[in-house]
Design a protein around this motif. Structure first.
Motif, PDB file in Angstrom:
ATOM      1  N   GLU A   3       0.857  -1.188   0.000  1.00 18.00           N
ATOM      2  CA  GLU A   3       0.000   0.000   0.000  1.00 18.00           C
ATOM      3  C   GLU A   3       0.890   1.234   0.000  1.00 18.00           C
ATOM      4  OE1 GLU A   3      -3.504   0.422   1.559  1.00 18.00           O
ATOM      5  OE2 GLU A   3      -4.054  -1.666   1.402  1.00 18.00           O
ATOM      6  N   THR A   4       0.476   2.245  -0.731  1.00 18.08           N
ATOM      7  CA  THR A   4       1.231   3.497  -0.735  1.00 18.08           C
ATOM      8  C   THR A   4       0.673   4.412   0.337  1.00 18.08           C
ATOM      9  OG1 THR A   4      -0.214   4.460  -2.396  1.00 18.08           O
ATOM     10  CG2 THR A   4       1.761   3.326  -3.191  1.00 18.08           C
ATOM     11  N   GLU A   5       1.547   5.200   0.894  1.00 15.52           N
ATOM     12  CA  GLU A   5       1.150   6.164   1.915  1.00 15.52           C
ATOM     13  C   GLU A   5       0.351   7.290   1.264  1.00 15.52           C
ATOM     14  OE1 GLU A   5       1.788   6.206   5.329  1.00 15.52           O
ATOM     15  OE2 GLU A   5       2.396   4.133   4.961  1.00 15.52           O
ATOM     16  N   PRO A   6      -0.674   7.791   1.950  1.00 17.39           N
ATOM     17  CA  PRO A   6      -1.398   8.940   1.388  1.00 17.39           C
ATOM     18  C   PRO A   6      -0.500  10.178   1.370  1.00 17.39           C
ATOM     19  CG  PRO A   6      -2.204   8.407   3.593  1.00 17.39           C
ATOM     20  CD  PRO A   6      -1.205   7.347   3.218  1.00 17.39           C
ATOM     21  N   CYS A   7      -0.774  11.062   0.463  1.00 17.95           N
ATOM     22  CA  CYS A   7      -0.001  12.291   0.314  1.00 17.95           C
ATOM     23  C   CYS A   7      -0.057  13.109   1.609  1.00 17.95           C
ATOM     24  CB  CYS A   7      -0.569  13.103  -0.856  1.00 17.95           C
ATOM     25  SG  CYS A   7       0.094  14.765  -0.976  1.00 17.95           S
ATOM     26  N   GLN A   8       1.100  13.396   2.159  1.00 21.10           N
ATOM     27  CA  GLN A   8       1.167  14.156   3.409  1.00 21.10           C
ATOM     28  C   GLN A   8       0.724  15.607   3.232  1.00 21.10           C
ATOM     29  OE1 GLN A   8       5.071  13.640   5.075  1.00 21.10           O
ATOM     30  NE2 GLN A   8       4.706  11.491   5.529  1.00 21.10           N
ATOM     31  N   THR A  11      -3.122  15.267   3.500  1.00 23.58           N
ATOM     32  CA  THR A  11      -3.617  14.863   4.820  1.00 23.58           C
ATOM     33  C   THR A  11      -3.304  15.902   5.895  1.00 23.58           C
ATOM     34  OG1 THR A  11      -1.625  13.538   5.217  1.00 23.58           O
ATOM     35  CG2 THR A  11      -3.538  12.395   4.291  1.00 23.58           C
ATOM     36  N   GLU A  86      -1.350  13.881  -6.793  1.00 20.53           N
ATOM     37  CA  GLU A  86      -2.408  13.095  -6.176  1.00 20.53           C
ATOM     38  C   GLU A  86      -3.632  13.977  -5.941  1.00 20.53           C
ATOM     39  OE1 GLU A  86      -2.914  10.630  -2.054  1.00 20.53           O
ATOM     40  OE2 GLU A  86      -1.017  10.419  -3.138  1.00 20.53           O
ATOM     41  N   ALA A  88      -7.604  14.303  -4.132  1.00 25.46           N
ATOM     42  CA  ALA A  88      -8.448  13.815  -3.050  1.00 25.46           C
ATOM     43  C   ALA A  88      -9.755  14.601  -3.050  1.00 25.46           C
ATOM     44  CB  ALA A  88      -7.745  13.971  -1.714  1.00 25.46           C
TER      45      ALA A  88
END
Length: 90
Positions: A3-8, A11, A86, A88
């Motif tokens: 799994e890739t980390e969500p864009c900091q 977030t 990315e 969201a």
């Protein structure tokens, strides 16, 4: 598959900035028009999208390195991170 980390950058947002008025000030100054508007989530700069002739939102990112914009379009609720490319919804 990992799994890739969500864009900091996405977030980390806690409160969204909105466009104070529906206009691209830079386009107005040039006497040009725009297609859609974007709002910088770091400083509130309003700029036109990449479908517009001047692409002021992307130019603002390149000059400032402020990573996240939101759509200023009525009914649209999304964010875009230029750095991580990315998107969201919010």
């Amino acid at each position: 598959m990992a799994e890739t980390e969500p864009c900091q950058h996405l977030t980390a947002l806690t409160k969204l900035k909105t466009a104070p008025e529906y206009a691209c000030p830079e386009c107005l100054g040039l006497g040009d028009t725009w297609v859609h508007l974007r709002v910088c989530q770091q400083c509130g700069h309003v700029g036109c999208c990449d479908s517009s002739p001047n692409k002021h939102a992307t130019k603002h990112f390149r000059a400032s390195q402020h990573p996240v914009v939101s759509s200023a379009e009525p009914g649209e609720q999304w964010l875009w991170c230029y750095v991580d490319e990315e998107m969201a919804d919010y």
